[in-house]
Scaffold this active site. Structure first.
Site, PDB file in Angstrom:
ATOM      1  N   THR A 172       1.441  -6.201   6.799  1.00  0.00           N
ATOM      2  CA  THR A 172       0.930  -5.683   5.532  1.00  0.00           C
ATOM      3  C   THR A 172      -0.311  -4.813   5.731  1.00  0.00           C
ATOM      4  O   THR A 172      -0.288  -3.621   5.480  1.00  0.00           O
ATOM      5  CB  THR A 172       0.613  -6.843   4.564  1.00  0.00           C
ATOM      6  OG1 THR A 172      -0.251  -7.778   5.216  1.00  0.00           O
ATOM      7  CG2 THR A 172       1.880  -7.542   4.120  1.00  0.00           C
ATOM      8  N   CYS A 173      -1.382  -5.406   6.231  1.00  0.00           N
ATOM      9  CA  CYS A 173      -2.668  -4.712   6.326  1.00  0.00           C
ATOM     10  C   CYS A 173      -2.600  -3.464   7.196  1.00  0.00           C
ATOM     11  O   CYS A 173      -3.312  -2.490   6.945  1.00  0.00           O
ATOM     12  CB  CYS A 173      -3.732  -5.650   6.872  1.00  0.00           C
ATOM     13  SG  CYS A 173      -3.968  -7.150   5.892  1.00  0.00           S
ATOM     14  N   VAL A 174      -1.750  -3.484   8.230  1.00  0.00           N
ATOM     15  CA  VAL A 174      -1.657  -2.353   9.145  1.00  0.00           C
ATOM     16  C   VAL A 174      -0.468  -1.453   8.813  1.00  0.00           C
ATOM     17  O   VAL A 174      -0.607  -0.235   8.703  1.00  0.00           O
ATOM     18  CB  VAL A 174      -1.568  -2.836  10.607  1.00  0.00           C
ATOM     19  CG1 VAL A 174      -1.352  -1.660  11.562  1.00  0.00           C
ATOM     20  CG2 VAL A 174      -2.835  -3.588  10.991  1.00  0.00           C
ATOM     21  N   PRO A 177      -0.603   0.936   5.201  1.00  0.00           N
ATOM     22  CA  PRO A 177      -1.382   2.179   5.268  1.00  0.00           C
ATOM     23  C   PRO A 177      -0.920   3.104   6.380  1.00  0.00           C
ATOM     24  O   PRO A 177      -1.017   4.327   6.251  1.00  0.00           O
ATOM     25  CB  PRO A 177      -2.821   1.702   5.497  1.00  0.00           C
ATOM     26  CG  PRO A 177      -2.719   0.295   5.957  1.00  0.00           C
ATOM     27  CD  PRO A 177      -1.462  -0.252   5.378  1.00  0.00           C
TER      28      PRO A 177
END
Length: 272
Positions: A172-174, A177
């Site tokens: 998700t976090c990487v 984006p």
């Protein structure tokens, strides 16, 4: 150790010519210390026209680092590392590399005022004057208007479009984006060993997805070596810290070398 405080990493990673043992009939060729980095002979445009890969690598002059949601609450859920200490050590090493090379950074957190907890204290210590962009619900940092504007302002100010990204979770976090930035024309380098996952399945799926989209996966200390490029550069001294302190497999090699020499002065072959 006093020696480590005054000698550059360029010497530590090079065997002094005075210590080289040359066997009879087996001559050595030592490249001149005056030599610099030699780029590919084919230019980027010509390589593209020939259908070849273009090695448009990250450098200290073209890169921005993004640290996404490295938060104390979220870190506790990482399950794809042998230990959280290994993951945390890699994140700190990556941050020290950015600091040593004076590369601009952006930090962001998600719901820090609630369950996810605050940014890792080591990151706050390494970057005490950096703003932390605290998102309040939008999961993809690049889709958050405030964070997007901060990145765009930095890109416009610096002209840098190579993005090194790490985050608390690859899935998700990487990956979110990363996929968004690839669509907008950035070159993106996810640092997989400074990013965790809820499981190995999540990590593997995220890496495959980002690779297919055109991201170039990286690891902390390979990235550090690529950015440094030549251990004779002045930044080698500052780059000693992350390689020695956060890559223990090599830090022990350095410490062992200097402990064996004790106070004996070893001539630096890079000095006249």
């Amino acid at each position: 150790m006093k020696n480590l405080k005054v000698l550059s990493l360029s010497f530590l990673l090079t065997v002094p010519a005075a210590l080289a043992q040359t066997a009879p009939g087996n001559p050595e060729v030592i490249s001149p210390v005056q030599d610099g980095v030699l780029l590919p002979e084919t230019g980027a445009q010509a390589a593209r026209e020939a259908g070849r890969f273009v090695y448009d690598k990250p450098t200290p002059e073209n890169t921005i680092f993004l640290f996404i949601d490295h938060q104390v609450g979220l870190v506790s859920g990482i399950r794809d590392f042998t230990s959280l200490a290994e993951y945390r050590n890699n994140v700190v090493g990556l941050a020290k590399i950015a600091k040593a090379l004076n590369i601009p950074v952006l930090l962001t957190s998600s719901n820090a005022q609630w369950q996810n907890g605050d940014t890792l204290p080591e990151l706050r210590q390494i970057f005490p004057n950096e703003t932390i962009y605290r998102r309040t619900g939008i999961i993809n940092a690049y889709e958050d208007p405030t964070f997007r504007k901060a990145l765009q302002d930095m890109v416009q100010k610096t002209g840098r479009r190579h993005i090194v990204i790490s985050g608390v979770t690859l899935g998700t976090c990487v990956s979110f984006p990363t996929l968004s930035m690839l669509q907008d024309g950035y070159r993106v380098y996810p640092v997989v060993d400074a990013s965790g996952a809820w499981s190995r399945y999540e990590a593997e799926v995220a890496m495959q997805r980002m690779t297919r989209a055109g991201a170039e996966l990286h690891s902390v200390f390979a990235l550090g070596a690529e950015l440094q490029a030549d251990w004779k550069k002045p930044s080698a001294t500052a780059m000693l810290a992350p390689f020695r302190e956060n890559l223990p497999e090599y830090g022990l090699v350095l410490d062992n070398f200097w402990n064996n020499y004790g106070q004996k002065v070893v001539p630096d072959p890079f000095k006249p």
